[in-house]
Design an enzyme around this catalytic site. Structure first.
Site, short mmCIF file in Angstrom:
data_model
loop_
_atom_site.label_atom_id
_atom_site.label_comp_id
_atom_site.label_asym_id
_atom_site.label_seq_id
_atom_site.Cartn_x
_atom_site.Cartn_y
_atom_site.Cartn_z
N LYS A 288 -39.55 -8.15 23.10
CA LYS A 288 -39.87 -9.58 23.18
C LYS A 288 -38.76 -10.34 23.91
CE LYS A 288 -42.59 -10.00 18.93
NZ LYS A 288 -43.84 -10.40 19.59
N ARG A 362 -51.39 -3.87 14.38
CA ARG A 362 -52.67 -3.16 14.28
C ARG A 362 -52.45 -1.67 14.03
NH1 ARG A 362 -54.28 -5.34 20.13
NH2 ARG A 362 -52.98 -7.01 19.29
N1 BES Z 1 -46.01 -10.30 15.51
C1 BES Z 1 -46.63 -10.47 16.77
C2 BES Z 1 -47.61 -11.64 16.78
C3 BES Z 1 -47.01 -13.02 16.71
C4 BES Z 1 -46.66 -13.69 17.88
C5 BES Z 1 -46.85 -13.65 15.51
C6 BES Z 1 -46.14 -14.96 17.82
C7 BES Z 1 -46.35 -14.93 15.47
C8 BES Z 1 -45.99 -15.59 16.60
C9 BES Z 1 -47.41 -9.22 17.16
O1 BES Z 1 -46.91 -8.04 16.68
C10 BES Z 1 -47.36 -9.16 18.66
O2 BES Z 1 -46.31 -9.05 19.18
N2 BES Z 1 -48.53 -9.27 19.28
C11 BES Z 1 -48.61 -9.29 20.70
C12 BES Z 1 -49.79 -8.46 21.10
C13 BES Z 1 -49.88 -8.20 22.56
C14 BES Z 1 -48.77 -7.29 22.99
C15 BES Z 1 -51.22 -7.59 22.86
C16 BES Z 1 -48.78 -10.74 21.15
O3 BES Z 1 -49.49 -11.50 20.46
O4 BES Z 1 -48.18 -11.11 22.14
ZN ZN Z 2 -45.39 -7.27 17.97
#
Ligand code: BES
Ligand code: ZN
Ligand code: ZN
Length: 511
Positions: A288, A362
């Site tokens: 991230k 997931r």
């Molecule tokens: N934990 C995150 C989702 C999230 C993002 C929660 C912002 C709260 C605030 C999740 O694990 C994630 O990183 N999801 C990705 C999925 C993508 C790579 C398909 C996302 O939402 O960017």
């Molecule tokens: Zn994630």
């Protein structure tokens, strides 16, 4: 074991709980139809929509003449509700006038918001006995729930911390002649549970790691006399949970799969509540961005809500058996971390190409759901997860997205959310999206190609592959789990969003 790496990690979780948790345990909470002699009274003030200077008292059980005297005193002072609370004296008693929320939302949320505002208005007064006049059409139970959340403060990790329970009122009286004792008892249990959920959410990830999460869950379950099973990495490896385990490969702290069984009144039927418990999500190799990454300690908010439900069930036995499960792990980076391109085999035998290691929730839920369904055969399973950033684009921070493979189950949970004052909005699982979950060389891939968009739906489509024919509802709380902007929730930090929907699902579940 956890904890030997830092001094902080050795501190017991009970010693770090917020003051409001201890306060709630010894609080003298009562309902009444009139103001007790020595109590400080909070009274709601309703401003007219079109004329902010035109306001009146709204309190179901306050006599008309006191209402009139209070509002004429306020008007004589030139006070306007927009200025915030006003403290007054009348007939030797102390009153705080607290403006009522004016947003057009669910009355349960309004009542909780009024409670929150009442706590904020009186917090600094160090009252021994606080009484709150409940406005017409609000439930005193919801007002108390909000009041308790307004008294939450997470000082546990401040170096200067000193417990100061005296600043919170030792006695609270909810003045509501319509209040049923059972409803107030339920709100008290929700308040305790919400304080625990928010504590877990706000705890730093070097304290609340997966091992600590499991310790806390185990202790909580044991205290309540509930059966608790903790699977460690070796146990999960033996069971073939390659999907879940792939997320934890980059971390030196082991993952844990926590399952707590709550006996119901009729144990021939059961439901399951399953939470995503990422105690920190750095994204893994698909790392991230740096800005705001500290917020990813909240990626265990679904798991925290599930553990909060366990705390609630200590005080209220559900009609059916409730299986509560949490997949707890970190998603970090190291030489052992999972790579994009890796293929793993999940507990149910399906293979998954990992195209993005940040779509890890997931992968964890896939194995936890398949395991819980195989082991416990629940009639309905509800998962709750901070699953996708995309849900923020769809619903902002005001409501959670709901998905289901069964419309009756969806309707049931939507109704529970409404009763619980937690906004939920259903999104579809359209058939066109199914092919986008298919892998190039494996059965599935964990993200769809970029052109598909629909990020929250694709997360749900993936999870659906692991629940078979079991009735299933998925709640995506990435937008509401923290810094929640729904009326009736704390607007900064962990929100405990979802807790009350989960408890309502269990308490209402009669098939
Ligand atoms: N934990 C995150 C989702 C999230 C993002 C929660 C912002 C709260 C605030 C999740 O694990 C994630 O990183 N999801 C990705 C999925 C993508 C790579 C398909 C996302 O939402 O960017
Ligand atoms: Zn994630
Ligand atoms: Zn995540």
């Amino acid at each position: 074991m956890s904890g030997m790496r830092h001094a902080l990690a050795n501190e017991s979780w009970k010693s770090l709980l917020p003051d409001s948790s201890l306060w709630l345990n010894k609080l003298q909470l009562a309902a009444a139809a009139q103001l007790p002699q020595t109590a400080h009274a909070v009274v709601g003030v309703q401003a007219k929509d079109d004329d902010k200077a035109n306001y009146s008292i709204n309190a179901r059980d306050l006599d008309k003449s006191t209402q009139d005297q209070l509002s004429s005193q306020a008007k004589a002072l030139g006070w306007l509700p927009a200025a915030g609370p006003l403290h007054l004296q009348l007939g030797g008693r102390n009153y705080s006038l607290v403006p009522l929320p004016t947003s057009k939302v669910n009355v349960v949320q309004l009542a909780r918001q009024f409670g929150l505002d009442a706590a904020r208005a009186t917090k600094e007064l160090r009252l021994a006995h606080l009484a709150v006049f409940v406005p017409e059409s609000y439930s005193g139970a919801d007002v108390f729930d909000g009041l308790a959340s307004g008294f939450y403060g997470h000082l546990g990790f401040k170096g200067t911390r000193k417990r100061d329970l005296e600043k919170l009122p030792g006695a609270v009286t909810i003045i509501d002649s319509a209040l049923v004792p059972q409803a107030l008892k339920s709100a008290h249990a929700h308040a305790r549970a919400a304080a625990l959920v928010r504590f877990l959410q706000d705890a730093p990830p070097n304290y609340l790691d997966p091992v600590k999460f499991a310790e806390i869950a185990n202790e909580l379950a044991k205290d309540a006399g509930f059966n608790c099973q903790i699977l460690d990495k070796a146990a999960m490896t033996a069971l073939g949970m390659g999907s879940f385990l792939s997320v934890s490969d980059g971390s030196v702290t082991e993952p844990r799969l926590i399952t707590i069984e709550i006996p119901g009144i009729d144990n021939s039927r059961s439901i399951a509540l399953v939470g995503k418990g990422l105690t920190f999500d750095a994204g893994g190799v698909s790392i991230k961005a740096a800005v705001g990454m500290e917020e990813m300690k909240y990626d265990m908010s679904g798991g925290a809500a599930v553990l909060g439900a366990v705390e609630y069930f200590r005080h209220h036995q559900p009609p059916c058996k409730v299986i509560c499960a949490i997949g707890a792990t970190e998603n970090l980076i190291s030489g052992g971390a999972t790579r994009p391109g890796d293929i793993v085999r999940a507990f149910n035998g399906k293979t998954i190409e990992i195209h993005n290691t940040d779509a890890e929730g997931r992968l964890v839920l896939a194995d936890v759901l398949a395991y819980v369904i195989k082991e416990h055969k629940p009639e309905l399973v509800v998962d709750i997860a901070t699953l996708t950033g995309a849900v923020l684009m769809a619903l902002g921070s005001v409501g959670a997205a709901l998905f289901s493979n069964d419309q009756a189950a969806a309707d049931f949970v939507l109704g529970c959310g409404k009763a619980a004052g937690e906004p939920l909005w259903q999104l579809p699982l359209w058939g066109e999206f199914e092919k986008e979950t298919r892998g190039d060389v494996a059965d599935l891939k964990n993200i769809a190609k970029a052109s598909v968009k629909a990020g929250s739906i694709m997360g749900a489509m993936f999870i659906k592959e692991f629940v078979g024919d079991t009735k299933w509802v998925h709640l995506d709380i990435a937008g509401t789990g923290w810094n929640c902007q729904a009326v009736g929730f704390p607007s900064a930090g962990g929100s405990s969003f979802g807790l009350r929907t989960l408890t309502t699902i269990a308490m209402r579940y009669q098939r």
